[in-house]
Design a protein around this motif. Structure first.
Motif, mmCIF file in Angstrom:
data_model
loop_
_atom_site.group_PDB
_atom_site.id
_atom_site.type_symbol
_atom_site.label_atom_id
_atom_site.label_comp_id
_atom_site.label_asym_id
_atom_site.label_seq_id
_atom_site.Cartn_x
_atom_site.Cartn_y
_atom_site.Cartn_z
ATOM 1 N N ALA A 279 4.051 8.845 4.777
ATOM 2 C CA ALA A 279 4.413 8.212 3.071
ATOM 3 C C ALA A 279 3.014 6.660 3.522
ATOM 4 O O ALA A 279 1.995 7.044 5.058
ATOM 5 C CB ALA A 279 5.536 6.820 3.780
ATOM 6 N N ARG A 280 2.301 6.201 2.472
ATOM 7 C CA ARG A 280 1.668 5.016 2.949
ATOM 8 C C ARG A 280 1.974 3.750 2.008
ATOM 9 O O ARG A 280 3.265 3.383 1.046
ATOM 10 C CB ARG A 280 0.728 5.574 2.060
ATOM 11 C CG ARG A 280 -0.313 4.201 1.708
ATOM 12 C CD ARG A 280 -1.948 4.937 0.256
ATOM 13 N NE ARG A 280 -1.007 5.324 -0.496
ATOM 14 C CZ ARG A 280 -0.674 4.424 -1.318
ATOM 15 N NH1 ARG A 280 -1.280 3.075 -1.835
ATOM 16 N NH2 ARG A 280 -0.452 5.031 -3.107
ATOM 17 N N ALA A 281 1.406 2.674 2.849
ATOM 18 C CA ALA A 281 2.133 1.835 2.761
ATOM 19 C C ALA A 281 0.958 0.417 2.576
ATOM 20 O O ALA A 281 -0.010 0.683 2.874
ATOM 21 C CB ALA A 281 2.902 0.910 4.199
ATOM 22 N N PHE A 282 1.635 -0.200 1.887
ATOM 23 C CA PHE A 282 0.123 -1.525 1.606
ATOM 24 C C PHE A 282 0.554 -2.862 1.414
ATOM 25 O O PHE A 282 2.283 -2.674 0.542
ATOM 26 C CB PHE A 282 -0.844 -0.593 0.374
ATOM 27 C CG PHE A 282 -0.187 -0.862 -0.971
ATOM 28 C CD1 PHE A 282 -0.143 -2.097 -1.831
ATOM 29 C CD2 PHE A 282 0.592 0.530 -1.455
ATOM 30 C CE1 PHE A 282 0.482 -1.646 -2.769
ATOM 31 C CE2 PHE A 282 1.065 0.534 -2.199
ATOM 32 C CZ PHE A 282 0.601 -0.597 -3.029
ATOM 33 N N TRP A 283 -0.340 -3.948 2.090
ATOM 34 C CA TRP A 283 0.420 -5.332 1.279
ATOM 35 C C TRP A 283 -0.100 -5.955 -0.240
ATOM 36 O O TRP A 283 -1.679 -4.970 -0.511
ATOM 37 C CB TRP A 283 -0.133 -6.027 2.340
ATOM 38 C CG TRP A 283 0.114 -6.201 3.300
ATOM 39 C CD1 TRP A 283 0.184 -6.181 4.146
ATOM 40 C CD2 TRP A 283 1.731 -6.663 3.960
ATOM 41 N NE1 TRP A 283 0.951 -5.916 5.540
ATOM 42 C CE2 TRP A 283 2.093 -7.167 4.979
ATOM 43 C CE3 TRP A 283 2.536 -8.009 3.007
ATOM 44 C CZ2 TRP A 283 3.060 -6.971 5.811
ATOM 45 C CZ3 TRP A 283 3.690 -8.220 3.668
ATOM 46 C CH2 TRP A 283 3.716 -8.161 5.028
ATOM 47 N N ALA A 284 0.791 -6.313 -1.132
ATOM 48 C CA ALA A 284 0.030 -6.802 -3.084
ATOM 49 C C ALA A 284 0.054 -8.124 -2.589
ATOM 50 O O ALA A 284 1.207 -8.716 -1.118
ATOM 51 C CB ALA A 284 0.843 -5.876 -3.449
ATOM 52 N N PRO B 176 -2.206 -6.805 8.124
ATOM 53 C CA PRO B 176 -3.328 -7.246 8.802
ATOM 54 C C PRO B 176 -3.322 -8.134 10.088
ATOM 55 O O PRO B 176 -4.070 -8.007 10.794
ATOM 56 C CB PRO B 176 -3.711 -8.302 7.307
ATOM 57 C CG PRO B 176 -3.690 -7.472 6.554
ATOM 58 C CD PRO B 176 -1.983 -6.713 6.314
ATOM 59 N N PHE B 177 -1.866 -8.427 9.633
ATOM 60 C CA PHE B 177 -1.553 -10.079 11.064
ATOM 61 C C PHE B 177 -1.504 -9.183 12.022
ATOM 62 O O PHE B 177 -1.308 -9.837 12.988
ATOM 63 C CB PHE B 177 -0.226 -10.642 10.631
ATOM 64 C CG PHE B 177 -0.300 -10.976 9.060
ATOM 65 C CD1 PHE B 177 -0.683 -11.992 9.138
ATOM 66 C CD2 PHE B 177 -0.249 -9.919 8.089
ATOM 67 C CE1 PHE B 177 -0.818 -12.539 7.283
ATOM 68 C CE2 PHE B 177 0.075 -10.495 6.595
ATOM 69 C CZ PHE B 177 -0.723 -11.882 6.551
ATOM 70 N N GLY C 69 4.422 -14.841 -6.149
ATOM 71 C CA GLY C 69 5.653 -14.820 -6.063
ATOM 72 C C GLY C 69 5.313 -13.626 -4.689
ATOM 73 O O GLY C 69 6.123 -13.418 -3.779
ATOM 74 N N GLY C 70 4.308 -13.817 -3.601
ATOM 75 C CA GLY C 70 3.603 -13.689 -2.708
ATOM 76 C C GLY C 70 3.697 -12.811 -2.296
ATOM 77 O O GLY C 70 2.989 -11.495 -3.036
ATOM 78 N N SER C 71 3.661 -12.537 -1.079
ATOM 79 C CA SER C 71 3.152 -11.018 -0.754
ATOM 80 C C SER C 71 4.072 -10.535 -0.622
ATOM 81 O O SER C 71 5.462 -10.311 0.143
ATOM 82 C CB SER C 71 2.266 -10.954 1.160
ATOM 83 O OG SER C 71 3.113 -11.608 1.710
ATOM 84 N N LYS C 72 3.798 -8.833 -0.995
ATOM 85 C CA LYS C 72 5.240 -7.826 -0.798
ATOM 86 C C LYS C 72 4.521 -6.662 0.049
ATOM 87 O O LYS C 72 3.403 -6.177 -0.322
ATOM 88 C CB LYS C 72 5.109 -7.227 -1.765
ATOM 89 C CG LYS C 72 5.850 -8.606 -2.796
ATOM 90 C CD LYS C 72 5.894 -8.634 -4.889
ATOM 91 C CE LYS C 72 5.142 -8.241 -5.005
ATOM 92 N NZ LYS C 72 5.129 -8.016 -6.309
ATOM 93 N N LEU C 73 5.231 -6.038 1.180
ATOM 94 C CA LEU C 73 5.757 -4.823 1.648
ATOM 95 C C LEU C 73 5.115 -3.695 0.450
ATOM 96 O O LEU C 73 6.217 -3.340 0.682
ATOM 97 C CB LEU C 73 5.632 -4.968 3.119
ATOM 98 C CG LEU C 73 5.566 -3.764 3.932
ATOM 99 C CD1 LEU C 73 3.563 -3.499 4.146
ATOM 100 C CD2 LEU C 73 5.806 -3.221 5.175
ATOM 101 N N MET C 74 4.428 -2.655 0.003
ATOM 102 C CA MET C 74 4.767 -1.721 -0.892
ATOM 103 C C MET C 74 4.908 -0.405 -0.271
ATOM 104 O O MET C 74 4.268 -0.416 0.991
ATOM 105 C CB MET C 74 4.333 -1.795 -2.151
ATOM 106 C CG MET C 74 3.792 -3.132 -2.982
ATOM 107 S SD MET C 74 5.250 -4.082 -3.335
ATOM 108 C CE MET C 74 5.725 -2.136 -4.422
#
Length: 377
Positions: A109-114, A16-17, A94-99
């Motif tokens: 491939a697909r990515a999302f922020w957790a 999003p940034f 535990g902070g934000s993680k890129l999955m």
């Protein structure tokens, strides 16, 4: 693992940034992206996604500005969660993680922020509302599928009222909502939904129920235009089902009169109540929630017709001059202050039961799920 996905970061992993600073995405830039060659679908999707996030940050900025102007704390405003949505970490997670989910075999491939907060707003968050609208459309389609299987006839009833440009949305919505509540307390409505007794069969809507969706538009000529689309499932042939719902017209006009809206004029009789059959109901479900500005090509129709709330939000960021941007901002904020907390889609218990029954009946083997892998924290 992290080194093996370096190329991935340059192609897919956009957070999003990327859209920080809502002024950074111009109307011209969005138009140029939407006119990309048809084969470049990825570029179009990415451009639309950036536009949605830019609109979301615009919504957050409006909330903050309005709180400052009113001299109140942001926490006292309904819907303030949009200011945190997708940008603020969930505490103690535990902070934000890129999955990354990578199916392989030439699949994308697909990515999302957790670990980021989500507001779930359907009236004020263009990001959250997209997913919810799609889930709602699936549910409505399942209800229509169940109706076909059971021989029920879907009929779509639209309820609204004549209005003037100087009527506030709050006053109009309060009156319209009261009229709808009284309609559902009337004998005409209860005959449709009545339980079976020893002497009488169940009402034709008892088995299928109904689903109600709310929409709000605004035009420079006529002002605010909230309206309700109610899809009713009746245990009758389509012709008889339409005739049964048509019998509610006089009751609706009567209730409009009671709350101070126009239920007397010939124009009110023509336009305040509308009944359509199964085809129109299906067409409506197909488009509901898929506003152009959420899926591409937002059109500015303020001078000639109504604008949705999403168009108002987009115009508050991209209109040609500061006056138009400020006016669109004020209108959008008025709308979200009134509508936040209102169910955009509501299903009766009978309709919801059919949806769940159809969901279970048509369930197929789920596609293989791939475990997301953390690639960056």
């Amino acid at each position: 693992m992290r080194h093996s996905h370096n190329n991935f970061f340059t192609k897919i992993a956009r957070s999003p940034f990327d859209s920080a600073g809502t002024r950074g995405v111009s109307a011209g830039g969005a138009q140029g992206a939407s006119e990309a060659p048809l084969g470049n679908k990825r570029k179009n999707v990415d451009a639309l996604r950036r536009e949605r996030w830019a609109d979301q940050r615009q919504a957050a900025s409006i909330y903050r500005r309005k709180a400052d102007e009113a001299g109140i704390h942001l926490s006292s405003i309904k819907g303030r969660g949009v200011t945190l949505c997708g940008w603020t970490q969930i505490a103690n997670q535990g902070g934000s993680k890129l999955m990354l989910v990578d199916p392989g075999d030439d699949q994308e491939a697909r990515a999302f922020w957790a670990g980021l907060q989500r507001c779930g707003g359907v009236w004020n968050c263009p990001v959250c509302t997209q997913a919810k609208a799609e889930a709602a459309r699936i549910s409505l389609n399942l209800g229509l599928a169940a109706a076909r299987r059971l021989g029920l006839s879907p009929v779509m009833m639209t309820l609204t009222a004549r209005h003037s440009r100087d009527m506030s949305l709050q006053d109009f919505w309060d009156a319209l909502g009261t009229a709808e509540q009284e309609l559902k307390r009337s004998r005409a409505w209860k005959r449709l939904t009545a339980k079976a007794t020893k002497n009488k069969p169940a009402g034709p809507m008892r088995r299928g129920g109904f689903a109600k969706a709310i929409e709000v538009t605004q035009s420079n000529r006529s002002g605010w235009h909230p309206h309700a689309h109610i899809i009713c499932l009746l245990d009758l042939t389509e012709q008889r089902a339409i005739a049964s719902i048509e019998q509610l017209r006089d009751e609706w006009l009567h209730q409009l009169n009671r709350v101070g809206l126009d239920g007397m004029s010939p124009a009110a009789r023509r336009h305040a109540f509308d009944v359509q059959g199964a085809v129109q109901a299906g067409n409506y479900v197909a488009k509901w929630g898929a506003a152009e500005e959420l899926t591409g090509g937002a059109k500015k129709e303020g001078k000639v017709g109504g604008r949705t709330m999403w168009q108002l939000l987009r115009d508050s960021r991209t209109a040609d001059n500061s006056k138009d941007r400020q006016r669109s901002e004020n209108l959008w904020y008025e709308a979200v202050r009134v509508m936040t907390g209102v169910h955009q889609l509501r299903m009766s218990p009978a309709f919801r039961a059919l949806v769940e029954e159809e969901r279970e009946r048509t369930a197929v083997d789920e596609e293989q799920e791939f475990e997301p892998v953390e690639v960056w924290r």
